[in-house]
Design an enzyme around this catalytic site. Sequence first.
Site, PDB file in Angstrom:
ATOM      1  N   LYS A 280       0.787  -1.196   0.002  1.00 30.24           N
ATOM      2  CA  LYS A 280       0.015  -0.064   0.035  1.00 30.24           C
ATOM      3  C   LYS A 280       1.039   1.243  -0.011  1.00 30.24           C
ATOM      4  CE  LYS A 280      -4.281   1.418   1.955  1.00 30.24           C
ATOM      5  NZ  LYS A 280      -5.411   1.000   2.735  1.00 30.24           N
ATOM      6  N   GLU A 357     -20.017  -3.813   9.885  1.00 25.77           N
ATOM      7  CA  GLU A 357     -20.690  -2.904  10.386  1.00 25.77           C
ATOM      8  C   GLU A 357     -22.039  -3.467  10.939  1.00 25.77           C
ATOM      9  OE1 GLU A 357     -19.748  -2.196   7.271  1.00 25.77           O
ATOM     10  OE2 GLU A 357     -18.694  -0.087   7.615  1.00 25.77           O
ATOM     11  N   ARG A 385     -25.793  -0.036   6.570  1.00 22.68           N
ATOM     12  CA  ARG A 385     -25.741  -1.461   6.371  1.00 22.68           C
ATOM     13  C   ARG A 385     -26.540  -2.258   7.693  1.00 22.68           C
ATOM     14  NH1 ARG A 385     -20.813  -3.466   3.019  1.00 22.68           N
ATOM     15  NH2 ARG A 385     -21.580  -2.656   1.154  1.00 22.68           N
TER      16      ARG A 385
HETATM   17  C1  LIG Z   1     -19.147  -0.567   4.135  1.00 25.97           C
HETATM   18  C2  LIG Z   1     -17.927   0.202   4.279  1.00 25.97           C
HETATM   19  N1  LIG Z   1     -17.258   0.469   5.496  1.00 25.97           N
HETATM   20  C3  LIG Z   1     -16.159   1.125   5.494  1.00 25.97           C
HETATM   21  C4  LIG Z   1     -15.672   1.766   4.501  1.00 25.97           C
HETATM   22  C5  LIG Z   1     -14.453   2.643   4.497  1.00 25.97           C
HETATM   23  N2  LIG Z   1     -13.473   2.350   3.700  1.00 25.97           N
HETATM   24  C6  LIG Z   1     -12.880   2.564   2.452  1.00 25.97           C
HETATM   25  S1  LIG Z   1     -11.601   1.553   1.905  1.00 25.97           S
HETATM   26  C7  LIG Z   1     -11.344   0.617   3.418  1.00 25.97           C
HETATM   27  C8  LIG Z   1     -10.397  -0.244   3.718  1.00 25.97           C
HETATM   28  C9  LIG Z   1     -10.426  -1.252   2.477  1.00 25.97           C
HETATM   29  O1  LIG Z   1      -9.393  -1.879   2.770  1.00 25.97           O
HETATM   30  P1  LIG Z   1      -8.674  -2.833   1.357  1.00 25.97           P
HETATM   31  O2  LIG Z   1      -9.895  -3.524   0.692  1.00 25.97           O
HETATM   32  O3  LIG Z   1      -7.663  -3.846   1.922  1.00 25.97           O
HETATM   33  O4  LIG Z   1      -8.361  -1.932   0.284  1.00 25.97           O
HETATM   34  P2  LIG Z   1      -6.780  -1.120   0.340  1.00 25.97           P
HETATM   35  O5  LIG Z   1      -7.043   0.305   0.576  1.00 25.97           O
HETATM   36  O6  LIG Z   1      -6.058  -1.689   1.561  1.00 25.97           O
HETATM   37  O7  LIG Z   1      -6.168  -1.304  -0.881  1.00 25.97           O
HETATM   38  C10 LIG Z   1     -12.346   1.300   4.165  1.00 25.97           C
HETATM   39  C11 LIG Z   1     -12.583   0.502   5.603  1.00 25.97           C
HETATM   40  C12 LIG Z   1     -16.408   1.485   3.089  1.00 25.97           C
HETATM   41  N3  LIG Z   1     -16.034   2.131   2.085  1.00 25.97           N
HETATM   42  N4  LIG Z   1     -17.439   0.558   3.212  1.00 25.97           N
END
Ligand SMILES: Cc1ncc(C[n+]2csc(CCOP(=O)(O)OP(=O)(O)O)c2C)c(N)n1
Length: 606
Positions: A280, A357, A385
């Site tokens: 990342k 959630e 959600r």
């Molecule tokens: C239902 C929901 N909860 C929280 C989020 C906020 N959110 C956006 S990206 C993310 C992390 C995603 O991690 P990953 O899928 O591993 O992608 P990375 O950014 O590490 O590449 C979160 C918690 C969201 N978009 N949707």
Amino acid sequence: MDYSLIKTPQDLKRLNINELDGLCDYIRTRIIDVVEKNGGHLSSNLGTVELIVAMHYVFDCPSDRFVFDVGHQAYAHKILTGRGDAFDGLRKNGGISGFPKTEESEYDAFGTGHSSTSLSVALGFAEAAYRKKENRATVAVIGDGALTGGLAYEALNAIGSEGLPVIIVLNDNNMSISKNVGAMSKYLTRLRVSKKYKRMKSEIRRAVSIIPLLGDGAIHLMEKGKKLLKRVVLSNKMFEAMGIAYYGPFDGHNVREMVDVFTQVKNTDKPVLVHAITDKGRGLKSATTDPEHSHGISSANSVSGNDFSAVLGAFLNEAAQKDERITAVTAAMAIGTGLEKFAVEHPDRFKDVGIAEEHAVTYCAALAASGMKPYFAVYSTFLQRSFDQILHDVCIGNYPVTLCIDRAGVVGSDGVTHQGVFDLSYLLLMPNMTVMCPSDGNELKDMLEFSLSYNAPLAIRYPKSYSVNREHAKLEYGKWERVIERKSGIYVLCAGGRALDVALRASELNKLNVNVINARFVKPLDREFLSKINKQGNTVITVEDNVVCGGFGMNVLMALNTLGKRAECRGIAHGDEFIDDRDIVSSLEKSGISVENLTEIVKSVE
Ligand SMILES: Cc1ncc(C[n+]2csc(CCOP(=O)(O)OP(=O)(O)O)c2C)c(N)n1
């Protein structure tokens, strides 16, 4: 080579494979330049450049459909699909969205923003292609963070049993926004290290073959090698056992390796999972050393205000020192919701449940049912959600779960998928639920203080920031605060800080002769107050940063009605359309949550 000329997947396919690294460097620089100006998801997008370039090199998008989970990591896809020039307008009003959007491009197969939907979408696409006898691949890109969300498991369950050719690209960087959590994350770590074991296995073979007589040391090495091998084979078993062929792990930054792998799986007739390991923040030192804080960055000209999340964090941190029952829960949003310090100071009572959630709410219900005091800090948009968990698991049992609902109201640059304008509507309909809207940090503190001894479901909703702290009348359950009292028959009832700010500014700037009321309890409404002002000739104007349907104003109108409505009632709220405005002030203005509109309404009824 001028890589800015690569504007479409067709241009990309004309490149020699040796030129792809140069293209990746160009895309990375472009992402850094624009995100540093406009804000956006920085580290996630730096991690997916090679994956996306390789996908477009091998597959034929848009005939082959790409589904990006969350969609916050798809900037390289945007740059490569006709939006390279428009990329300067990323997340701006009138500019391209920070997430895939079907209206924006035929290359965006499905709109996203919330996590863990990609696998369900991909299965739907694969099923439709099969039934329509279309020969098109479906590729879902899902992060290890998104793989903590329950919806992804529901989809995996179905994908494994349907057996349709869904290609899952698992973009594994061991991070959600913060460090990833949970048993699946540990499992993926085992798969990741299995690459090292594979390497070790061939080294052992080589070592043994050059030892003429098997000494004790070599036997030990062989035994160890056998055990490791077993672990590698076993560790791949979970996806395989579900009927999903596992490929990997691969270096997700080795564009040639990824081109090879995608070429191998392109014409699969079964579900496959390609496990790609990525960093990342790749390519930018500050982002790789601190991917957490560079996950989402603000635009260069954004002004940081007084954040409600800081007030929540500080309060809970201190309260937890005195009250052992307090547990702070987050669904992968510890930084955004203000719990970072709590996590360090009370690690045993800080729970990051992943992007889960629904689970968070039901888990809190059970903690509360067992005498604990859970606080679930969550963004309004993601709490959508958990509708049924709040209703079925918290409210029916009447358990003292406190929902600290951040980013309520319009949110600006994240756009349509992230607006927090529905929570009042879905919370106000729930029996046993109390809903409060603090207008500033001082009031949030008072409300949190109140929550400590309150013994039933409670929701406190607030936007990212507030303008100034004011002195407040003492908080009394179900009672509103009279902020400006005048000899006037016009009452402006404000739900929350943004509404109150508008009313106070209008009153001051335009010398309006109105009463301004801080409707700090939105449920229950202050019926005593309403019955006093419900007189012929009076006007009640409600202001809220929520949709009109089912919101504060509608509930006030119903209450006035059941009290035998005599006062005139006007509501200012968001309308019945999705809001994709990327600026907080202009989105409020468009819905009439503005000094001008309130003044106009007051003048029209005076
Ligand atoms: C239902 C929901 N909860 C929280 C989020 C906020 N959110 C956006 S990206 C993310 C992390 C995603 O991690 P990953 O899928 O591993 O992608 P990375 O950014 O590490 O590449 C979160 C918690 C969201 N978009 N949707």
